[in-house]
Scaffold this active site. Structure first.
Site, short mmCIF file in Angstrom:
data_model
loop_
_atom_site.label_atom_id
_atom_site.label_comp_id
_atom_site.label_asym_id
_atom_site.label_seq_id
_atom_site.Cartn_x
_atom_site.Cartn_y
_atom_site.Cartn_z
N CYS A 2 77.90 85.53 -13.79
CA CYS A 2 78.24 85.88 -15.16
C CYS A 2 79.32 86.95 -15.18
CB CYS A 2 77.00 86.38 -15.89
SG CYS A 2 75.60 85.23 -15.82
N ARG A 27 84.07 83.00 -14.85
CA ARG A 27 82.83 83.36 -14.18
C ARG A 27 81.61 82.72 -14.83
NH1 ARG A 27 83.41 87.96 -10.81
NH2 ARG A 27 81.15 88.16 -10.84
N TRP A 73 76.74 82.30 -17.03
CA TRP A 73 76.49 81.10 -16.25
C TRP A 73 74.98 81.07 -16.02
CZ3 TRP A 73 74.43 79.60 -11.50
CH2 TRP A 73 74.76 78.31 -11.08
N ASN A 99 74.42 90.48 -14.70
CA ASN A 99 74.86 89.44 -13.77
C ASN A 99 73.98 89.53 -12.53
OD1 ASN A 99 76.27 87.56 -12.23
ND2 ASN A 99 77.78 89.07 -11.54
N GLY A 100 73.37 88.41 -12.14
CA GLY A 100 72.52 88.42 -10.94
C GLY A 100 71.21 87.71 -11.19
N GLU A 486 88.15 68.75 1.64
CA GLU A 486 88.64 69.56 0.53
C GLU A 486 89.18 68.69 -0.60
OE1 GLU A 486 89.89 72.89 -1.77
OE2 GLU A 486 88.29 72.49 -0.33
N LYS A 490 87.73 68.69 -4.45
CA LYS A 490 88.55 68.94 -5.63
C LYS A 490 88.36 67.84 -6.68
CE LYS A 490 90.09 72.78 -4.77
NZ LYS A 490 88.75 72.95 -4.23
N GLU A 493 84.80 68.21 -8.30
CA GLU A 493 84.46 69.36 -9.13
C GLU A 493 85.24 69.42 -10.44
OE1 GLU A 493 84.91 72.96 -6.89
OE2 GLU A 493 86.94 72.52 -6.25
N HIS A 509 80.98 53.88 10.75
CA HIS A 509 79.56 54.19 10.96
C HIS A 509 78.83 54.36 9.64
CE1 HIS A 509 80.07 54.70 15.33
NE2 HIS A 509 81.26 55.21 15.01
N LYS A 608 83.38 80.51 -11.01
CA LYS A 608 84.32 80.84 -9.94
C LYS A 608 83.65 81.58 -8.81
CE LYS A 608 88.41 81.15 -8.14
NZ LYS A 608 89.07 79.93 -7.65
#
Length: 613
Positions: A2, A27, A73, A99-100, A486, A490, A493, A509, A608
């Site tokens: 947050c 955030r 968040w 935040n936490g 990567e 991208k 997300e 495989h 983020k």
């Protein structure tokens, strides 16, 4: 995860807090809220983005010289107005932003309910503010003393700012693990989760340490104590941040801006560290400890998400050039699986924010075992930067887009420098080979610029063709296998298309069973050392009617004849090819997401900086 902004001073608090929350929306954007004091404590909070809260706050006419704000968040409780911050004490006297995660909130809640407290939300934050209320009531304590004593009863991570309706002359803040910055202005103070909301007001900041409590007062004074109530002497840092860096600068999204910034940010990562004229590579954080690192039994790289992918490239680089054994670990697994760590190990922690909770915990675990810890982070003064024994900043500037781009290439650049530095110290490459690598690296920024320009039209065309896809495969070999991971990340997300990355040879495989005419397959085909094997992989995809989008070197003729779509990038030393091959994948994910109507900078359910487990 947050975002927190708070203000106390001579100005109107609400506009400062509201603008700061917009800058912290990366955030978290599940909900937002403010508490402003003026004759009384007024709280406005709304589900959704800051815009929703702002409309209600403007209608309420909030004014005052002291206030706190939050963008959320969600961790505890669903996303709604009730669970949004700020939260209040039962008597309405206190308001808090947090935040936490409070890990022992459930047992604290049971105890507080036994004392008559009634809870209206599902959050751990409401438990915390009512704990502070109870401690303050029982001891008839000042707010700062109640926060200090309550903090000692809490298990978990937190950054909090609290306001007291009955003593509206101060803000009280505390932190453990989660980041919190105190900004010091002219007769005014700011608290924020990072420097972006306050840089236009002051560049003088104190990075609060874990288990510290800070008080900022309306009379222009401030103080910091630890949980033992011992006065702390703060060190005032200068924010290395400009307002222009946190504005879009004419781009539609921060992500697109940050992709286009990479020629400059890669050059910034090398500035002062590379000299082709002197055939020199020198990482300040590494040179002071070069014997310790170069003679380690092994190197462990711990990271999460995109940083983990850059760590995989680091493994390839260090093993290839410096011939040292490297293991790459998800920090979240490393900290819980009772890993074997010795004093002969070096642990490299990679994190854009420098606050990633799992990575920070991995560092603490490694330090307890006696390992040497090296940090690669972007944010100056962050927790990992302070907790590690040495390290290197990537100097990418603030990265606002939730999907990391320039931080990834900055991390890979630093890892490339480390690999060459270690190889030279270990006597494994001669001056001629070193000069070739140095020259290749310093030419990367101009080649990235060329790749961005050359990719523009083909990428936009391919995005229009593929944006309705439901799945995708990404294949790469050697140094470009992590780039395949990567690229898939991208796409997932920001466009919400299911995508997976694999080593190209692993396609046979299992994943080959998925391939049909509706399955786009992105192939990074720039490895000269395995070129014909990659050709074979493409032929296997085409034999099953798969659609191939190939990233190739300029002038490629063979793969260009096989693939459905081709994107050309400049050539470079194979070790550094990820810095170029990732560019079209970043751009493809961006344009596909835009065509799908997605919010590129704020993808759903993501934030983020992952400062909680």
């Amino acid at each position: 995860m947050c975002g927190i902004v708070a203000y106390i001073g001579t100005k109107d608090a609400y506009p400062i807090i509201e603008k700061g929350l917009r800058r912290l929306e990366y955030r978290g954007y599940d909900s937002a809220g403010v508490a402003i004091f003026d004759q009384g404590l007024s709280i406005v909070k709304r589900q959704g983005k800051v815009d929703n809260m702002s409309k209600a706050a403007i209608a309420a006419g909030l004014r005052g010289r002291i206030g706190i704000g939050h963008t959320r968040w969600a961790t505890h409780g669903e996303v709604n107005d009730v669970n949004a911050h700020p939260h209040q004490s039962g008597d309405g006297r206190l308001a808090i932003v947090h935040n936490g995660i409070i890990e022992n909130y459930d047992s604290l809640k049971v105890a507080l309910e036994g004392l008559g407290h009634i809870f209206v939300s599902e959050t751990d934050t409401e438990v915390l503010v009512k704990l502070i209320e109870e401690v303050q009531r029982q001891g008839n304590l000042s707010l700062e003393e109640a926060v200090r004593q309550a903090s000692s009863k809490v298990v978990g991570a937190y950054a909090i700012v609290v306001i007291d309706r009955d003593d509206p002359t101060k803000l009280v803040a505390a932190r453990r693990a989660s980041p919190l910055v105190l900004g010091i202005g002219e007769n005014e103070f700011f608290f924020a989760s990072d420097g972006t909301p306050i840089v236009e007001h002051t560049k003088n900041v104190v990075y609060l340490e874990s288990d510290q409590v800070a008080v900022a007062r309306l009379d222009g004074t401030y103080s910091i104590v630890n949980l033992e109530n011992e006065m702390q002497t703060p060190f005032i840092h200068q924010l290395d941040l400009e307002i222009e860096q946190i504005e879009k600068g004419g781009y539609d999204y921060f992500m697109l801006k940050e992709i286009h910034e990479q020629p400059a940010t890669i050059a910034d990562a090398m500035r002062g560290r590379v000299s082709p004229e002197q055939n020199l590579i020198r990482l300040g954080g590494l040179v002071e400890h070069i014997d310790r690192v170069a003679n380690a039994d092994r190197i462990l790289i711990v990271a999460c998400g995109t940083s983990w992918h850059s760590g995989l490239i680091g493994e390839y680089l260090i093993e290839d050039l410096a011939r040292m054994p490297v293991e790459v670990e998800y920090a979240s697994e490393f900290r819980y699986r009772n890993p074997v760590i010795t004093e002969r190990d070096v642990v490299i922690a990679i994190s854009q924010s420098g606050e990633t909770a799992d990575t920070l915990a991995a560092v603490e675990l490694a330090k307890k075992a006696g390992a040497f810890c090296y940090g690669i982070v972007n944010v100056v003064g962050s927790s990992i930067a302070r907790e590690t024994d040495a390290g290197s900043y990537i100097h990418a500037g603030p990265e606002i887009g939730v999907a990391s781009t320039k931080a990834f290439t900055g991390q890979v650049t630093i890892l490339s420098l480390m690999a060459i530095h270690l190889a030279c110290h270990r006597g494994l490459i001669d001056d001629a080979r070193k000069q070739m690598l140095v020259n290749a690296l310093v030419n990367i920024p101009s080649k990235v610029e060329k790749a961005i320009a050359n990719c523009a039209k083909p990428v936009e065309f391919i995005a229009r063709e593929l944006y309705e896809s439901h799945n995708a495969l990404y294949l790469g070999r050697g140094f470009n296998f992590p780039v395949a991971l990567e690229g898939a990340l991208k796409l997932k997300e920001i466009s919400y298309i299911h995508a997976e990355g694999y080593p190209a040879a692993e396609m046979k495989h299992g994943p080959i069973a998925l391939i049909d005419e509706d399955m786009p397959v992105f192939v990074i085909a720039t490895n000269q050392s395995a070129y014909h094997k990659i050709v074979s992989n493409i032929e296997q995809v085409k034999a099953r009617n798969g659609m191939v989008i190939a990233i190739v070197l300029e002038g490629d003729s063979e793969i260009s004849q096989l693939a459905d779509f081709v994107i050309e990038i400049p050539d470079t030393e194979e070790q550094f090819s990820p810095l170029l091959s990732v560019i079209p994948l970043q751009l493809l994910s961006y344009h596909i997401a835009v065509h799908r109507g997605c919010n590129v900078d704020q993808p759903r359910n993501l934030a983020k900086s992952v400062t909680v487990e």
